[in-house]
Structure formats: structure tokens, C-alpha cells
Design an enzyme around this catalytic site. Structure first.
Site, PDB file in Angstrom:
ATOM      1  N   THR A  53     -17.769  31.238  90.535  1.00  0.00           N
ATOM      2  CA  THR A  53     -17.537  30.717  91.877  1.00  0.00           C
ATOM      3  C   THR A  53     -17.042  31.875  92.726  1.00  0.00           C
ATOM      4  O   THR A  53     -16.490  32.848  92.218  1.00  0.00           O
ATOM      5  CB  THR A  53     -16.507  29.567  91.869  1.00  0.00           C
ATOM      6  OG1 THR A  53     -15.298  30.048  91.304  1.00  0.00           O
ATOM      7  CG2 THR A  53     -17.020  28.372  91.060  1.00  0.00           C
ATOM      8  N   VAL A  55     -14.600  32.736  95.049  1.00  0.00           N
ATOM      9  CA  VAL A  55     -13.240  33.290  95.077  1.00  0.00           C
ATOM     10  C   VAL A  55     -12.806  33.724  93.682  1.00  0.00           C
ATOM     11  O   VAL A  55     -12.207  34.789  93.511  1.00  0.00           O
ATOM     12  CB  VAL A  55     -12.238  32.286  95.695  1.00  0.00           C
ATOM     13  CG1 VAL A  55     -10.827  32.870  95.690  1.00  0.00           C
ATOM     14  CG2 VAL A  55     -12.653  31.942  97.121  1.00  0.00           C
ATOM     15  N   CYS A  56     -13.137  32.939  92.669  1.00  0.00           N
ATOM     16  CA  CYS A  56     -12.756  33.298  91.296  1.00  0.00           C
ATOM     17  C   CYS A  56     -13.403  34.626  90.897  1.00  0.00           C
ATOM     18  O   CYS A  56     -12.771  35.460  90.258  1.00  0.00           O
ATOM     19  CB  CYS A  56     -13.182  32.207  90.316  1.00  0.00           C
ATOM     20  SG  CYS A  56     -12.374  30.623  90.604  1.00  0.00           S
ATOM     21  N   THR A  57     -14.658  34.798  91.281  1.00  0.00           N
ATOM     22  CA  THR A  57     -15.355  36.035  90.952  1.00  0.00           C
ATOM     23  C   THR A  57     -14.665  37.223  91.615  1.00  0.00           C
ATOM     24  O   THR A  57     -14.390  38.239  90.972  1.00  0.00           O
ATOM     25  CB  THR A  57     -16.840  35.947  91.368  1.00  0.00           C
ATOM     26  OG1 THR A  57     -17.439  34.866  90.659  1.00  0.00           O
ATOM     27  CG2 THR A  57     -17.576  37.235  91.043  1.00  0.00           C
ATOM     28  N   LEU A  60     -11.186  37.839  89.781  1.00  0.00           N
ATOM     29  CA  LEU A  60     -11.245  38.427  88.448  1.00  0.00           C
ATOM     30  C   LEU A  60     -11.877  39.822  88.471  1.00  0.00           C
ATOM     31  O   LEU A  60     -11.473  40.692  87.697  1.00  0.00           O
ATOM     32  CB  LEU A  60     -11.955  37.491  87.482  1.00  0.00           C
ATOM     33  CG  LEU A  60     -11.173  36.174  87.248  1.00  0.00           C
ATOM     34  CD1 LEU A  60     -11.911  35.257  86.302  1.00  0.00           C
ATOM     35  CD2 LEU A  60      -9.772  36.436  86.727  1.00  0.00           C
TER      36      LEU A  60
END
Length: 163
Positions: A53, A55-57, A60
Site C-alpha cells: 500500500t 504509505v506503508c511502502t 518501510l
């Protein structure tokens, strides 16, 4: 609603399946990760809603690119989300993520840390745990459209290391 562990208290222990990209052939090494096994080093627990997703990408990838900074502070970074280990492997391979990604499929650990949320699954949250297993700092996002920066985390960790 659970509030999760309080600052200055022991972080809830857990064991979760996960894996990490390693080696020249980029093998995805699967293992069980136990929090108490990391004693002696600080641990950054980064709870995130989902693999692949936006923002998660970004979050991380930011942490992965800063792994040397975390290493310099004797800290491990573990990403935790409700997806399974197979999903984590494809996510790690797609973006070259260099930290272990752990599968909390039943969201028991998210519940223990007070970041399980109806509807969205897991709130974006970061917990900094000292080498003694004590929770030193936490940030839980209400909406999750932003994340704690690498600079913020390394600054907080350097305070733990010097303490």
C-alpha cells in the site's frame, strides 16, 4: 479499546512467523521472531496496515534505506502487519526491504500493543523497546496517512543508547 503497554513498562513478549531478505542471492529466510530473543539490542516495532500500500511502502522503504543508521544504534527494525509470510516475501522482494516482516494474521500482537482497529485492521504505530525489554517511546497514528521519520526514530534511539 486497549491502550497497549505504557512507557516504562515491559513490552509484551511475542513470537511471530516472518522472514527477511538476505544474502547475495536475496534468499527470503523464514523464521520465528521472539521479542525476548532480541534482548541486548533496541527493537523498533513498526506496525503497518498492509503490504504493497502506498504509505506503508514509503514508510518501510524509508526505514530499509536507513538500516545502517539503525545498526549504528544497535537497533533491529521489525515490520508487523496482518498479512501472511508469503505476502511479506513478495512485498520485500518488490521493494528490496531489508528488515524482517512479521505476520500477525490473527492481530493478537496488534491487540496486545493496543493498535488493532475495527475496519482498518491495524493502526500505523511505532514502538521503541530498549535493550532491557522496556518500552521507551511509542507513536500511534489515528489516521495513518503519515509515519514517523527515520530521523525521528534514530534521534529517539540515540537517547536510549546513551541512557
Amino acid at each position: 479499546m486497549a491502550s497497549g503497554p505504557q512507557l516504562g513498562s515491559p513490552a509484551p513478549d511475542f513470537t511471530l512467523p516472518g522472514g527477511v531478505l538476505s544474502g547475495p542471492g536475496e534468499t527470503f529466510e523464514r523464521a520465528d521472531y521472539r521479542l525476548t530473543a532480541a534482548r541486548g539490542r533496541s527493537v523498533v516495532l513498526a506496525f503497518y496496515p498492509g503490504d504493497n500500500t502506498t504509505v506503508c511502502t514509503k514508510q518501510l522503504c524509508s526505514y530499509s534505506s536507513g538500516m545502517e543508521a539503525f545498526e549504528g544504534l544497535d537497533a533491529d527494525v521489525w515490520g508487523i502487519s496482518p498479512q501472511g509470510v508469503d505476502s511479506h516475501e513478495s512485498f520485500a522482494r518488490a521493494f528490496g526491504l531489508r528488515m524482517p516482516l512479521l505476520a500477525d494474521e490473527g492481530r493478537e500482537i496488534a491487540k496486545a500493543y493496543g493498535v488493532s482497529a475495527p475496519g482498518i485492521g491495524v493502526r500505523r504505530a511505532v514502538f521503541l523497546i530498549g535493550p532491557d525489554g522496556i518500552l521507551r517511546w511509542k507513536h500511534v497514528a489515528l489516521l495513518g496517512a503519515t509515519f514517523q521519520s527515520l530521523d525521528t526514530l534514530t534521534h529517539r534511539l540515540s537517547g536510549i543508547k546513551e541512557a
